[in-house]
Design a protein around this motif. Structure first.
Motif, PDB file in Angstrom:
ATOM      1  N   GLU A 234       0.842  -1.192   0.000  1.00  0.00           N
ATOM      2  CA  GLU A 234       0.000   0.000   0.000  1.00  0.00           C
ATOM      3  C   GLU A 234       0.877   1.241   0.000  1.00  0.00           C
ATOM      4  N   ASN A 235       0.307   2.341  -0.511  1.00  0.00           N
ATOM      5  CA  ASN A 235       0.980   3.629  -0.501  1.00  0.00           C
ATOM      6  C   ASN A 235      -0.034   4.694  -0.111  1.00  0.00           C
ATOM      7  N   ASP A 236       0.277   5.945  -0.369  1.00  0.00           N
ATOM      8  CA  ASP A 236      -0.617   7.033   0.067  1.00  0.00           C
ATOM      9  C   ASP A 236      -1.937   7.033  -0.688  1.00  0.00           C
ATOM     10  N   GLU A 237      -1.954   6.469  -1.906  1.00  0.00           N
ATOM     11  CA  GLU A 237      -3.169   6.506  -2.714  1.00  0.00           C
ATOM     12  C   GLU A 237      -4.053   5.272  -2.554  1.00  0.00           C
ATOM     13  N   CYS A 238      -3.439   4.095  -2.396  1.00  0.00           N
ATOM     14  CA  CYS A 238      -4.240   2.881  -2.488  1.00  0.00           C
ATOM     15  C   CYS A 238      -3.588   1.686  -1.812  1.00  0.00           C
ATOM     16  N   GLN A 239      -4.388   0.634  -1.675  1.00  0.00           N
ATOM     17  CA  GLN A 239      -3.897  -0.694  -1.349  1.00  0.00           C
ATOM     18  C   GLN A 239      -3.765  -1.470  -2.661  1.00  0.00           C
ATOM     19  N   HIS A 258      -7.699   4.351  -1.199  1.00  0.00           N
ATOM     20  CA  HIS A 258      -8.052   4.566   0.200  1.00  0.00           C
ATOM     21  C   HIS A 258      -9.335   5.376   0.289  1.00  0.00           C
ATOM     22  N   LYS A 261     -10.055   8.779  -1.518  1.00  0.00           N
ATOM     23  CA  LYS A 261      -9.370   8.813  -2.796  1.00  0.00           C
ATOM     24  C   LYS A 261     -10.268   8.186  -3.867  1.00  0.00           C
TER      25      LYS A 261
END
Length: 449
Positions: A234-239, A258, A261
């Motif tokens: 995962e990152n700041d935008e999505c899994q 997420h 988003k």
């Protein structure tokens, strides 16, 4: 007299079973690896340009095969533009041919329990007095295993022959690719590509655990459920979750934005290089997965999209250059569209795409645990693992409601909070709605003044 060339490309995927041995690989040169990366950039650019706020499925590989075969008859700026859009640039038509031949011959053998077939054919309207150029025929046979067949398109049987070929090479999934009112007896040629893939999830879902759940605060959908050891990041935008098919030679990666988003947020900065990096950085984890059982069908015109991506000349009479295709002069692409369909269920995935191009003259530790509940819009990609080549890219936005949109005004929301409304990017409203189109309980509504 109008002269048409129509090119059809059919792509099917279905899933089969798990094999005990690991996946085999397709060996690529350094140059070919870069070409695959560039072609995957085409996949993301295509999807960014084509997408709206509805569920969508496309096959960039189908378009690559369709244009790749036709590109052997192109020249000048038209040839350059097609090469650039597909990501092959200065490497040119021969590089596209080599890539397509590589996948044609090696993809079927990656998993003994996964069925992969890639087929091409050409029907040519010889009755109109045109002939395919010798070099074009040679390359069609050598790189695409396509054997041109001459027919009289006025014989009353050619439409049935074309549809039967599509039906036979998709195991009945696409019984008709051209309707009677779409078939043109004046066409120069029909070119077809069929890519068939059949397999199952490596780790199937238990159907008894599938339950109806609300998707994106709208309609209920059958939600599949399992807990399994999978690759996750995962990152700041999505899994991101990778789910393999068969022996792992093919896989689906799901990008779930997420809360707060949108799919557009995830897709906007996605490139082939970032995609490859994210894939390489995925770690094994125990993941509690919820994924909708869904079906999506897309019928999309590609002329404006492909022009916007950088190949406008092919669609312009007097500008398009296809001198190496046939004895016709001044032909150009008159029609380009793709029809695609995907089904995702407990066993695996089934997908199909038909592309039509018409031309007329002119250390041992317990893995971490995560929850991955795909109960809101998400992006997904199906690719071959050793090369990373993208077969399909799609988004699931929920089930569309039947009937016409209903018109409402802000006052007609009564005491129901405006946060029950979502914009067309799937984002929940945090302020009262302005005039426009929104989603409420999974249905399209229009807020009037």
């Amino acid at each position: 007299m109008k002269r048409f060339l129509l090119l059809l490309s059919i792509v099917i995927t279905t899933m089969v079973s798990w094999a005990d041995d690991g996946p085999k690989s397709i060996s690529l040169t350094t140059e070919q690896k870069q070409l695959v990366t560039s072609n995957n950039d085409f996949a993301f650019n295509l999807f960014r340009t084509a997408r709206d706020e509805e569920s969508l499925i496309l096959s960039p590989l189908s378009i690559t095969y369709a244009l790749g075969m036709l590109n052997n008859g192109a020249a000048g700026e038209t040839l350059k533009q097609i090469n650039t859009v597909l990501g092959f640039g200065d490497a040119g038509a021969d590089a596209i041919n080599d890539f397509c031949l590589k996948m044609l011959t090696e993809a079927p053998g990656l998993d003994e329990q996964t069925k992969v077939m890639i087929a091409n054919t050409i029907y040519f309207n010889k009755a109109k007095g045109y002939e395919l150029k010798e070099d074009f025929v040679k390359k069609a046979k050598q790189y695409y295993d396509a054997e041109p067949e001459s027919r009289d398109f006025d014989d009353g049987e050619t439409l049935n022959v074309i549809n039967k070929w599509a039906n036979d090479h998709t195991e009945g999934m696409i019984p008709e690719i051209l309707k009677e009112d779409e078939f043109d007896s004046q066409a120069v040629s029909y070119l077809l590509n069929a890519l068939y893939f059949k397999g199952t999830w490596t780790l199937k879902f238990d159907e008894s655990k599938t339950e109806d759940e609300v998707f994106n605060e709208g309609n209920t959908v059958p939600m599949m459920h399992q807990e399994a050891q999978l690759f996750y990041k995962e990152n700041d935008e999505c899994q991101a979750l990778m789910m393999p098919y068969g022996n792992g030679a093919y896989q689906m990666t799901i990008l779930l934005p997420h809360e707060g988003k949108s799919v557009n947020d995830v897709l906007s900065g996605l490139t082939a290089e970032k995609w490859q990096q994210n894939y390489q950085w995925m770690d094994e984890a125990i993941v509690d997965v919820k994924l909708p059982r869904f079906e999506t069908k897309t019928d999309i015109n590609l002329e404006d999209i492909m022009s916007a991506l950088g190949m406008p000349n092919a669609f312009i009479y007097g500008t398009a250059e296809f001198p190496g295709f046939c004895t016709c002069e001044d032909i150009y692409i008159d029609l380009m569209k793709q029809v695609a369909k995907i089904k995702v269920n407990e066993e695996g995935t089934e997908a199909a795409a038909v592309t039509i191009i018409g031309m007329k003259d002119s250390a041992v530790q317990d893995p971490p645990h995560f929850k991955f509940y795909a109960n809101r819009p998400f992006l997904y990609v199906i690719n071959e693992q050793s090369t990373g080549s993208i077969f399909f890219i799609g988004q699931y936005m929920g089930e569309s409601s039947k009937g016409d949109p209903s018109g409402i005004s802000p006052s007609s929301l009564n005491n129901e909070p405006f946060t029950k409304l979502y914009n067309l990017a799937g984002q929940q409203l945090s302020t009262p709605p302005a005039k426009g189109i929104y989603i409420k309980n999974g249905k399209t509504v229009v807020v009037c003044e």
